[in-house]
Design a protein around this motif. Structure first.
Motif, PDB file in Angstrom:
ATOM      1  N   UNK A   5      37.720 -22.032 -42.431  1.00 38.24           N
ATOM      2  CA  UNK A   5      36.395 -21.310 -41.779  1.00 38.24           C
ATOM      3  C   UNK A   5      36.423 -19.886 -42.597  1.00 38.24           C
ATOM      4  N   UNK A   6      35.715 -19.614 -42.997  1.00 36.06           N
ATOM      5  CA  UNK A   6      35.103 -18.296 -43.796  1.00 36.06           C
ATOM      6  C   UNK A   6      34.279 -17.141 -42.671  1.00 36.06           C
ATOM      7  N   UNK A   7      34.731 -16.124 -42.329  1.00 34.58           N
ATOM      8  CA  UNK A   7      33.991 -15.299 -41.627  1.00 34.58           C
ATOM      9  C   UNK A   7      33.481 -13.909 -42.493  1.00 34.58           C
ATOM     10  N   UNK A   8      32.439 -13.435 -41.975  1.00 34.18           N
ATOM     11  CA  UNK A   8      31.820 -12.043 -42.690  1.00 34.18           C
ATOM     12  C   UNK A   8      31.031 -11.551 -41.638  1.00 34.18           C
ATOM     13  N   UNK A   9      30.973 -10.024 -41.953  1.00 34.02           N
ATOM     14  CA  UNK A   9      29.971  -9.248 -41.092  1.00 34.02           C
ATOM     15  C   UNK A   9      29.146  -8.463 -42.029  1.00 34.02           C
ATOM     16  N   UNK A  10      27.771  -8.645 -42.069  1.00 39.47           N
ATOM     17  CA  UNK A  10      26.929  -7.937 -43.017  1.00 39.47           C
ATOM     18  C   UNK A  10      26.340  -7.060 -42.404  1.00 39.47           C
ATOM     19  N   UNK A  11      26.042  -5.681 -42.757  1.00 41.42           N
ATOM     20  CA  UNK A  11      25.060  -4.566 -42.285  1.00 41.42           C
ATOM     21  C   UNK A  11      23.879  -4.821 -43.159  1.00 41.42           C
ATOM     22  N   UNK A  12      22.792  -4.762 -42.523  1.00 39.65           N
ATOM     23  CA  UNK A  12      21.478  -5.114 -43.110  1.00 39.65           C
ATOM     24  C   UNK A  12      20.386  -4.357 -42.605  1.00 39.65           C
ATOM     25  N   UNK A  13      19.307  -4.390 -43.178  1.00 40.06           N
ATOM     26  CA  UNK A  13      17.866  -3.700 -42.588  1.00 40.06           C
ATOM     27  C   UNK A  13      17.160  -4.930 -41.861  1.00 40.06           C
ATOM     28  N   UNK A  14      17.416  -6.367 -42.598  1.00 34.65           N
ATOM     29  CA  UNK A  14      16.480  -7.491 -41.955  1.00 34.65           C
ATOM     30  C   UNK A  14      17.380  -8.407 -41.820  1.00 34.65           C
ATOM     31  N   UNK A  15      17.300  -9.322 -40.524  1.00 38.29           N
ATOM     32  CA  UNK A  15      18.174 -10.539 -40.359  1.00 38.29           C
ATOM     33  C   UNK A  15      17.857 -11.617 -41.261  1.00 38.29           C
ATOM     34  N   UNK A  35      10.648 -19.571 -28.348  1.00 37.35           N
ATOM     35  CA  UNK A  35       9.370 -19.199 -28.312  1.00 37.35           C
ATOM     36  C   UNK A  35       9.155 -17.888 -28.907  1.00 37.35           C
ATOM     37  N   UNK A  36       8.094 -17.080 -29.353  1.00 39.05           N
ATOM     38  CA  UNK A  36       7.901 -16.053 -30.065  1.00 39.05           C
ATOM     39  C   UNK A  36       6.728 -15.226 -29.409  1.00 39.05           C
ATOM     40  N   UNK A  37       6.687 -13.973 -29.240  1.00 38.69           N
ATOM     41  CA  UNK A  37       5.702 -13.020 -29.016  1.00 38.69           C
ATOM     42  C   UNK A  37       4.858 -12.320 -30.070  1.00 38.69           C
ATOM     43  N   UNK A  38       5.547 -12.715 -31.045  1.00 43.71           N
ATOM     44  CA  UNK A  38       4.993 -12.204 -32.421  1.00 43.71           C
ATOM     45  C   UNK A  38       3.436 -12.615 -32.993  1.00 43.71           C
ATOM     46  N   UNK A  39       2.393 -11.952 -32.966  1.00 40.21           N
ATOM     47  CA  UNK A  39       1.134 -12.626 -33.295  1.00 40.21           C
ATOM     48  C   UNK A  39       1.409 -13.168 -34.884  1.00 40.21           C
ATOM     49  N   UNK A  40       0.743 -14.197 -34.983  1.00 41.85           N
ATOM     50  CA  UNK A  40       0.612 -14.802 -36.438  1.00 41.85           C
ATOM     51  C   UNK A  40       2.126 -15.633 -36.688  1.00 41.85           C
ATOM     52  N   UNK A  41       3.119 -15.667 -35.752  1.00 42.12           N
ATOM     53  CA  UNK A  41       4.319 -16.218 -36.175  1.00 42.12           C
ATOM     54  C   UNK A  41       4.290 -17.503 -35.119  1.00 42.12           C
ATOM     55  N   UNK A  42       4.984 -18.587 -35.849  1.00 39.93           N
ATOM     56  CA  UNK A  42       5.325 -19.799 -34.933  1.00 39.93           C
ATOM     57  C   UNK A  42       6.622 -19.614 -34.111  1.00 39.93           C
ATOM     58  N   UNK A  43       7.563 -19.405 -34.792  1.00 36.98           N
ATOM     59  CA  UNK A  43       8.925 -19.353 -34.464  1.00 36.98           C
ATOM     60  C   UNK A  43       9.558 -18.034 -34.265  1.00 36.98           C
ATOM     61  N   UNK A  44       8.879 -17.190 -34.812  1.00 37.53           N
ATOM     62  CA  UNK A  44       9.466 -15.687 -34.815  1.00 37.53           C
ATOM     63  C   UNK A  44       9.851 -14.957 -36.326  1.00 37.53           C
ATOM     64  N   UNK A  45       9.675 -13.884 -36.470  1.00 41.63           N
ATOM     65  CA  UNK A  45       9.874 -13.298 -37.750  1.00 41.63           C
ATOM     66  C   UNK A  45      10.951 -13.935 -38.697  1.00 41.63           C
ATOM     67  N   UNK A  46      12.328 -13.938 -37.797  1.00 41.29           N
ATOM     68  CA  UNK A  46      13.460 -14.361 -38.746  1.00 41.29           C
ATOM     69  C   UNK A  46      13.501 -15.719 -38.875  1.00 41.29           C
ATOM     70  N   UNK A  47      12.936 -16.479 -37.985  1.00 44.10           N
ATOM     71  CA  UNK A  47      13.184 -17.994 -38.419  1.00 44.10           C
ATOM     72  C   UNK A  47      11.899 -18.613 -39.281  1.00 44.10           C
ATOM     73  N   UNK A  98      13.216 -17.619 -42.608  1.00 43.24           N
ATOM     74  CA  UNK A  98      14.182 -18.518 -43.259  1.00 43.24           C
ATOM     75  C   UNK A  98      13.718 -19.950 -43.435  1.00 43.24           C
ATOM     76  N   UNK A  99      12.661 -20.463 -42.474  1.00 44.22           N
ATOM     77  CA  UNK A  99      12.317 -21.774 -42.813  1.00 44.22           C
ATOM     78  C   UNK A  99      11.630 -21.964 -44.097  1.00 44.22           C
ATOM     79  N   UNK A 100      10.806 -20.843 -44.459  1.00 41.35           N
ATOM     80  CA  UNK A 100      10.118 -20.682 -45.371  1.00 41.35           C
ATOM     81  C   UNK A 100      10.757 -20.643 -46.914  1.00 41.35           C
ATOM     82  N   UNK A 101      11.914 -19.975 -46.720  1.00 39.66           N
ATOM     83  CA  UNK A 101      12.510 -19.716 -47.837  1.00 39.66           C
ATOM     84  C   UNK A 101      13.930 -20.142 -48.147  1.00 39.66           C
ATOM     85  N   UNK A 102      14.600 -20.562 -47.320  1.00 41.97           N
ATOM     86  CA  UNK A 102      15.853 -21.093 -47.402  1.00 41.97           C
ATOM     87  C   UNK A 102      15.997 -22.481 -48.183  1.00 41.97           C
ATOM     88  N   UNK A 103      16.737 -22.410 -49.136  1.00 36.62           N
ATOM     89  CA  UNK A 103      16.832 -23.809 -50.123  1.00 36.62           C
ATOM     90  C   UNK A 103      17.444 -25.061 -49.704  1.00 36.62           C
TER      91      UNK A 103
END
Length: 902
Positions: free
Chosen positions: A680-690, A713-725, A728-733
């Motif tokens: 198990x590896x753990x880490x805490x990151x400080x970031x502007x964007x999740x 669900x998401x309330x963000x217009x133009x998003x299907x799963x939400x900004x973060x998801x 990630x779905x688009x760009x994660x390899x």
């Protein structure tokens, strides 16, 4: 209860009328002047004590020690109590006036006042005028909260407080007003000018009465007079050119100094202490070399007066310019609470003195004093890019009309040269370093003509088929909040139907059939409005708004040819205008990389790595159990990450955060890791964007599979799963697993987490997944879901698996080959006893069939395999995974394979 009339009169009594604004501006001017006087005498007293102590004890000990200790104290006050009080303060005021969410209050004003007294008094080469501007604005912001006012009124009061602070600092009320107009608000409305004039006038008068002249230089008393001749114009042009070039170099140096300090990755208190130490060492060395003028470099105000009043001394002025230039870069780059106005004036006076001495030796005319004063305005203009304010400040401090023309020549020339070499405001550049980008727009009409429908429209359009019956259309309306739908045929727009059109069906009394029969037999093609009003994606918003008003409608389809590509509503335009008024950019400013503040490492013995971001304690236990199950079956390591968000104007590498709760949550994974002997590896990151932090972790740690929770669900217009998801779905390899826990499982886990110790909840919880439903369509990601089942079903007790395939009623005999192959693969891969059922289901759509099956069969988990395109690009037809996840109360797992493998 009070009557509506009395309530209305009471509210109307407190509206921000002109009289209230004038009274408020008067109080703001008085308070800003008192704070400016306090800052002046406080920093002066501390500075006098420092200079006196350097004569009693060795200067090479006292000056560095005082600079370091008091610098650390000033930095600590700002860092712990009001981070917004760092630096000059003018960029923060400018951001607040641009509606950027930045704290500006009495607390910030008080901390700024105290820390600036300590920092400036410690010997840092900074000015008190910038802090006075922020103090005045902060006091005005706190005072405006007492009275219910509009946002525009509050902005005007903050601007008035800033102008009053500058007027009190320089004893220059006109300059305070011009600074508001030229730099802060860029607004010439009547109320803005009125409140600014009143506050600045009162601030300047009270400051002069209580604190005396700011320049402390009486030209007549010292028998020094300014002069100007036509033959000197080329030399004032030369002064402007030199001032502009050096001011541009100075601005670049300030930015570079800030970036250099950031690379040290130390706290603000350490940075300011380091700047105080270095400044003290340099000043102590110069004091030993200056001979009779020992106090010149120890007292910045005295240095400026000496350069202005003394006869030609080119060498001393050149040394003073170089030293002040470097010391200001050292002090300001550290983030110490102090401004640039006073250093700019000192640098300008030194430069002007040099040019004046050169002219005096060449023409034997003119006075170095006049050039020193003109140089003050020229260098100030080049640094701050406010030529009119620079001219008026020097004129108001000296009240010498002979200076007006030299000031104009030098200041305007310097401004043109500096802006050519380094375009834009210094304060805007300082804000950009913090991730804040302010755009200047003239009016809302400008944004309406600049943006097109393509940039604002909603790409996800719910449409109805032309052959759909009215009864089916009514069901679609009942499930949606829309009052109208486009009608399409082969993705081509042919009409539009509204609720009013549906209500008219069957209302004709001459019709012989029952209304219910008519509703079932009538299709939308018969009742729709053909050839509706549309816009192209290239229409600007002004044209769109005209059509909406012209035809009294609330939405317009956006078509390319005849193909429907989007829809635009009044709400979309209103939201765009609001973003424009709030100075919000459609594109977010670039964010800094995330920063790891805590990490633990285990032996790297696994065949791959699984990344588990943890955010919600209520769902963490189940996600950890899933991660452990997959890691055990695949012999993977687990990388557990907790992400702490900070504002975009704060650097992740420099912002202090508390990690106690995050570390407590990460220990849960370590408990299971030790039990099952999983690294198990753990880490805490400080970031502007999740999303950015997750993608950086995937890249840095070479992740093979990502397991993350999703609320469903998401309330963000133009998003299907939400900004973060969505990101990630688009760009994660790597492979991606999205888990939406069912309501029952979330409730159970919440009870467990409140009744048990966090470290034991992962072992003793009763959450189980027994009934599994896997819809199959034969795609590669469906087989990926099958491969994950041997690990996931260990979370249940005697699990039962049902494989299903949804087929349309028009199909006579469904193809069962996919289900048969999947069944054989599960039985072959599964060693424990597991019940596997394969059965086809008839339904109009996949999502409808799966949702009905889940509601009837009471399944605990639904596993869906979907590609990146399948998860994100089914906007018009309806996103199948999203529809299923939001339509059932069971846990839903969405699986997407690695991008390179698709």
């Amino acid at each position: 209860m009070p009557s509506p009339v009395l309530a209305y009169r009471f509210r109307n009594l407190w509206q921000p009328r002109r009289g209230l604004a004038i009274a408020e501006a008067s109080v703001i001017g008085l308070v800003a002047a008192l704070s400016a006087v306090l800052l002046k005498f406080g920093s002066g007293a501390l500075g006098t004590w420092r200079v006196h102590s350097s004569h009693l004890f060795p200067a090479w000990i006292v000056l560095p020690l005082v600079g370091m200790v008091f610098g650390f104290l000033a930095g600590l006050l700002v860092e712990r109590l009001a981070p917004e009080a760092s630096g000059s303060g003018i960029p923060q005021v400018k951001a607040t006036l641009a509606n950027v969410p930045m704290n500006l209050s009495w607390r910030v004003a008080c901390i700024k006042l105290l820390s600036a007294i300590i920092a400036i008094g410690s010997g840092l080469t900074l000015g008190r005028q910038g802090p006075t501007v922020q103090v005045g604005a902060g006091l005005a912001a706190g005072m405006s909260r007492w009275v219910p006012t509009s946002p525009d009124h509050r902005r005007q009061m903050i601007a008035a407080g800033a102008g009053a602070g500058l007027a009190a600092a320089f004893n220059a009320p006109i300059a305070g007003v011009l600074f508001i107009v030229e730099e802060l608000l860029q607004d010439l409305s009547g109320l803005t000018l009125g409140t600014a004039i009143i506050a600045s006038f009162i601030g300047g008068v009270v400051s002069r009465l209580l604190g005396g002249g700011s320049l402390l230089l009486n030209l007549q008393q010292n028998q020094i007079s300014s002069s100007f001749a036509i033959t000197e114009i080329p030399f004032y042009l030369l002064l402007g050119l030199c001032a502009g070039f050096l001011a541009a170099l100075f601005n670049r140096g300030l930015i570079y100094s800030i970036k250099l300090y950031r690379r040290l990755h130390v706290s603000l208190a350490i940075r300011v202490a380091l700047a105080g130490l270095v400044s003290g060492i340099i000043v102590s060395l110069l004091s030993n070399l200056s001979g009779d003028n020992t106090n010149l470099f120890r007292d910045n105000t005295g240095l400026r007066e000496f350069v202005i009043a003394t006869s030609a001394n080119t060498s001393l002025a050149a040394i003073a310019f170089i030293v002040q230039f470097l010391l200001t870069l050292i002090a300001f780059g550290s983030g110490a609470p102090g401004g640039l106005f006073a250093p700019s004036l000192i640098l300008g006076s030194c430069l002007g003195h040099i040019i004046g001495a050169f002219q005096e030796n060449l023409l034997h005319a003119g006075s170095p004093t006049t050039y020193a004063l003109a140089g003050m305005g020229a260098f100030f203009s080049g640094v701050s890019k406010v030529p009119i304010t620079a001219i008026v400040i020097v004129f108001e401090m000296t009240t010498d009309f002979n200076l007006v023309l030299p000031l104009m020549i030098g200041s305007v020339t310097s401004y043109l040269v500096a802006d050519k070499l380094v375009p834009g405001s210094l304060y805007d550049k300082l804000l950009k370093l913090k991730g804040i980008n302010i755009e200047y727009k003239t009016s809302t009409e400008g944004i309406l003509t600049k943006l097109t429908a393509r940039e604002v429209m909603q790409s996800r359009v719910e449409s109805l088929d032309a052959e759909m019956s009215v009864e089916e259309a009514m069901q679609a309306f009942s499930r949606s909040h829309h009052r109208g739908f486009p009608v399409v045929e082969d993705s081509r727009l042919i009409g539009i139907v509204t609720q009013t059109d549906l209500l008219k069906v069957g209302d004709n009394p001459s019709q012989e059939f029952d209304k219910s029969i008519i509703i079932k037999q009538t299709i939308l093609r018969q009742i729709m409005t053909p050839e509706p009003v549309t816009v192209t994606p290239y229409h600007n918003l002004s044209n769109v708004l005209y059509l909406l008003d012209r035809y009294k409608i609330s939405r317009l389809p956006v078509v390319e040819g005849k193909r429907l590509i989007g829809i635009i509503t009044r709400a979309d335009i209103i939201r765009t205008e609001a973003d424009h008024l709030n100075c919000e950019n459609p594109e977010k400013p670039p964010t800094e990389p995330s920063y790891v503040v805590y990490q633990t490492r285990s032996p790297s013995t696994g065949r791959g790595r699984l990344l588990l971001p943890i955010a919600n304690p209520d769902t963490a236990t189940t996600l950890i159990k899933m991660a452990v199950a997959i890691a055990r079956e695949r012999h993977y390591e687990i990388e557990c990450v907790q992400i702490i968000l900070v504002p975009r104007y704060s650097s992740p590498a420099e912002t202090q955060v508390r990690t106690t709760k995050s570390r407590r949550l990460l220990r849960q994974t370590e408990v299971l890791g030790k039990k099952w002997q999983i690294p198990i590896h753990t880490q805490i990151r400080v970031a502007h964007d999740v999303a950015q932090a997750i993608l950086e972790t995937i890249s840095d740690r070479h992740i093979d599979i990502l397991l993350m929770g999703w609320k469903g669900s998401t309330d963000t217009p133009g998003r299907i799963f939400g900004n973060v998801v969505d990101t990630v779905v688009r760009q994660a390899t790597c492979e991606v697993m999205l888990v939406k826990l069912g309501t029952q499982h979330i409730r159970q886990e919440g009870e467990i987490s409140t009744n048990q110790h966090p470290a034991l909840s992962t072992e003793d919880s009763e959450i189980q997944f027994n009934n599994w439903l896997i819809p199959m369509a034969g795609g590669p990601n469906a087989w990926l879901a099958i491969k994950l089942l041997p690990a996931l079903v260990t979370l249940g007790n005697e699990p039962k698996i049902r494989l299903t395939r949804v087929f349309h009623p028009s199909e006579v005999k469904p193809d069962m080959k996919v289900l048969e192959d999947a069944t054989r693969q599960i039985i072959r891969r599964r060693q424990l006893y597991t019940t596997v059922i394969a059965e086809a289901v008839k339904a109009e759509s996949v999502s409808e069939g799966v949702i009905n099956l889940v509601s009837k069969g009471h399944y605990d988990v639904v596993v869906l395999g979907a590609s990146r395109e399948g998860m994100l690009q089914q906007a018009i037809k309806g996103n199948i995974p999203e529809a299923i996840a939001s339509g059932v109360e069971s846990t839903v797992i969405l699986v997407r394979g690695a991008i390179n493998a698709e």
